[in-house]
Scaffold this motif. Structure first.
Motif, PDB file in Angstrom:
ATOM      1  N   PRO A 133       0.816  -1.192  -0.010  1.00 30.93           N
ATOM      2  CA  PRO A 133      -0.108   0.005  -0.044  1.00 30.93           C
ATOM      3  C   PRO A 133       0.890   1.075   0.052  1.00 30.93           C
ATOM      4  CG  PRO A 133      -0.831  -1.548   1.514  1.00 30.93           C
ATOM      5  CD  PRO A 133       0.450  -1.947   1.191  1.00 30.93           C
ATOM      6  N   LEU A 134       1.991   1.303   0.834  1.00 33.70           N
ATOM      7  CA  LEU A 134       2.758   2.277   0.909  1.00 33.70           C
ATOM      8  C   LEU A 134       3.479   2.737  -0.600  1.00 33.70           C
ATOM      9  CD1 LEU A 134       4.387   4.733   2.610  1.00 33.70           C
ATOM     10  CD2 LEU A 134       5.803   3.110   3.127  1.00 33.70           C
ATOM     11  N   VAL A 135       4.041   1.867  -1.249  1.00 31.59           N
ATOM     12  CA  VAL A 135       4.570   1.833  -2.345  1.00 31.59           C
ATOM     13  C   VAL A 135       3.434   2.269  -3.577  1.00 31.59           C
ATOM     14  CG1 VAL A 135       5.754   0.675  -4.275  1.00 31.59           C
ATOM     15  CG2 VAL A 135       6.220   0.335  -1.873  1.00 31.59           C
ATOM     16  N   ALA A 136       2.382   1.518  -3.542  1.00 32.21           N
ATOM     17  CA  ALA A 136       1.522   1.804  -4.501  1.00 32.21           C
ATOM     18  C   ALA A 136       1.053   3.193  -4.651  1.00 32.21           C
ATOM     19  CB  ALA A 136       0.402   0.766  -4.564  1.00 32.21           C
ATOM     20  N   LEU A 137       0.640   3.701  -3.243  1.00 35.12           N
ATOM     21  CA  LEU A 137       0.146   5.139  -2.985  1.00 35.12           C
ATOM     22  C   LEU A 137       1.221   6.229  -3.378  1.00 35.12           C
ATOM     23  CD1 LEU A 137      -1.935   7.039  -2.594  1.00 35.12           C
ATOM     24  CD2 LEU A 137      -1.385   6.867   0.046  1.00 35.12           C
ATOM     25  N   GLY A 138       2.598   5.797  -2.975  1.00 29.56           N
ATOM     26  CA  GLY A 138       3.755   6.737  -3.459  1.00 29.56           C
ATOM     27  C   GLY A 138       3.983   6.999  -4.719  1.00 29.56           C
ATOM     28  N   LEU A 139       3.928   5.815  -5.361  1.00 31.46           N
ATOM     29  CA  LEU A 139       3.977   5.939  -6.932  1.00 31.46           C
ATOM     30  C   LEU A 139       2.818   6.510  -7.535  1.00 31.46           C
ATOM     31  CD1 LEU A 139       5.601   2.320  -7.519  1.00 31.46           C
ATOM     32  CD2 LEU A 139       6.886   4.516  -7.639  1.00 31.46           C
TER      33      LEU A 139
END
Length: 448
Positions: A401-407
């Motif tokens: 979730p962190l990586v997906a939202l950041g990207l």
């Protein structure tokens, strides 16, 4: 049968096995216990995951500059559990060897339920400042630490008691706990979110699902202890198929197999939070439909996932679990090209993303557990499988979730497709290498 010779089998477990020696457990009875156990674990984690989208960014991280930043902070805390899980495994392996499986599960599930229930009492940042963040992080670490101890080997017990021609079918049974736990957590959050005003939901409504978690964990504990006390469990424990071995020794003997096993299910694990937590985040922050409506769409998606998990078992027994996972990785790679456009296509597109995503996830996730566990020798199978699971969840799902939202927020939603493809590539590579190694070892054995 004598289990007293094994030092890690606690006295009360030996006595219970003697009492139940004439009452063998059927695979169906084991399956019910396994499903209840897995459902309780996933319910705890999904209750937190949904709150990390709907509650914590506004309650705990209200100091953030904007909602996206607040949600990124929330997802950073979300990841802590997956970092703590391997540590929990190390500590609880010692508890297992010293005091027995029943003691280990009792302590782990009370910590898991207690950590989750404690979050229900959290005051907001406006009340106690940075201590709210610290307490949330502490309880999240407690969830992950306890989940490391909740590994019980019962999925292996189920598979080992099933006919060889039906191993794929019974291997999918523990995986049913994930969509069931998600559906239950979503139903509770959806009810309170749609029934209360925003102020009441943020003040007290969100807390009820966290209370429910403790009660579910108590039920799951008794279901698991019944299996620990069974004759079947005792026999496999004596034969070392369900007994823990030292972690460093396991890694020295099977380090390569642990690594392969961690990357084999990466496609489904990478997709896991991208069809559960992340789409709710995108809808909540970007719109398309209300978060309350979308929660009920996700419940429908979870039921689709249950169906596809069941189907995965039937397919795997026909074509093999490894081939089933490879097909799942290909489907996830194909889905990754359409996923970003569906999320941006409004309500109907988002609904299609959930339904299609859960259907594909179930076909892959249904066979993701222990796909290469046969490579572990008997003595190291239990510990090797636990370490493999910890590493797979950490690498594949912990930061999703962190990586997906950041990207997506920095570069655009199209980049989540690349994230899914990378998981599919890792799965395909790990399974291919595992097959090559198996063929090489079989050839060497034949030559000898």
């Amino acid at each position: 049968m004598s289990v007293a010779s094994h030092p890690t089998s606690a006295h009360f477990e030996r006595d219970a096995r003697q009492m139940h020696d004439d009452k063998p457990l059927s695979p169906g009875s084991i399956a019910i216990g396994v499903i209840i156990g897995r459902m309780s674990e996933f319910f705890d984690f999904f209750v937190y995951g949904l709150a990390s989208v709907l509650v914590f960014p506004r309650l705990i991280f209200s100091f953030a500059a904007d909602p996206v930043t607040a949600t990124l902070y929330s997802f950073a805390v979300f990841s802590l559990a997956f970092l703590a899980r391997p540590i929990g495994s190390l500590v609880f392996m010692w508890v297992d060897r010293t005091y027995g499986r029943g003691m280990k599960l009792t302590i782990a599930l009370f910590i898991l339920g207690g950590s989750t229930a404690s979050m229900a009492f959290l005051p907001g940042y406006e009340s106690i400042g940075v201590w709210a963040v610290a307490l949330l992080a502490l309880f999240r670490l407690g969830q992950g630490f306890a989940l490391g101890g909740a590994w019980d080997g019962m999925a292996s017990l189920l598979a080992l008691n099933a006919p060889k021609s039906e191993r794929g079918w019974w291997a999918m049974v523990p995986q049913l706990g994930a969509p069931i736990g998600f559906a239950l957590a979503s139903a509770l959050f959806g009810y309170f979110y749609t029934s209360l005003s925003d102020a009441d939901f943020l003040s007290w409504g969100w807390r009820y699902p966290f209370f429910v978690a403790f009660a579910i964990n108590v039920v799951a504990l008794f279901a698991r202890l019944r299996i620990v006390a069974s004759r079947e469990f005792g026999e496999l424990f004596e034969n070392h198929e369900l007994s823990p071995s030292p972690v460093l020794e396991t890694l020295r003997v099977h380090g390569r197999d642990v690594l392969l096993g961690a990357f084999a299910p990466l496609a489904s694990f990478a997709m896991f939070h991208l069809v559960t937590i992340f789409p709710l985040t995108w809808v909540f922050l970007r719109g398309g439909q209300s978060a309350g409506e979308f929660l009920f769409v996700q419940i429908l998606g979870a039921f689709v996932g249950i169906g596809s998990v069941v189907i995965s078992g039937a397919i795997a027994d026909r074509i093999g679990r490894r081939r089933q996972l490879m097909i799942g990785a290909v489907l996830i790679a194909i889905f990754s090209f359409s996923a970003p456009f569906l999320l941006e296509a409004g309500g109907k597109g988002q609904d299609a993303f959930i339904i299609l995503g859960f259907a594909i996830l179930g076909l892959s996730f249904g066979q993701a557990s222990g796909a290469v566990s046969s490579r572990f020798s008997l003595r190291y199978r239990y510990t090797g499988s636990a370490l493999t699971s910890d590493l797979a969840w950490l690498v594949g799902a912990g930061f999703a979730p962190l990586v997906a939202l950041g990207l997506a927020s920095k570069f655009g939603i199209i980049f989540i497709g690349g994230y899914l493809i990378s998981g599919a590539i890792c799965t395909f590579a790990a399974l291919t290498l595992s097959r090559i190694l198996d063929s090489s070892e079989h050839q060497s054995a034949a030559e000898r």
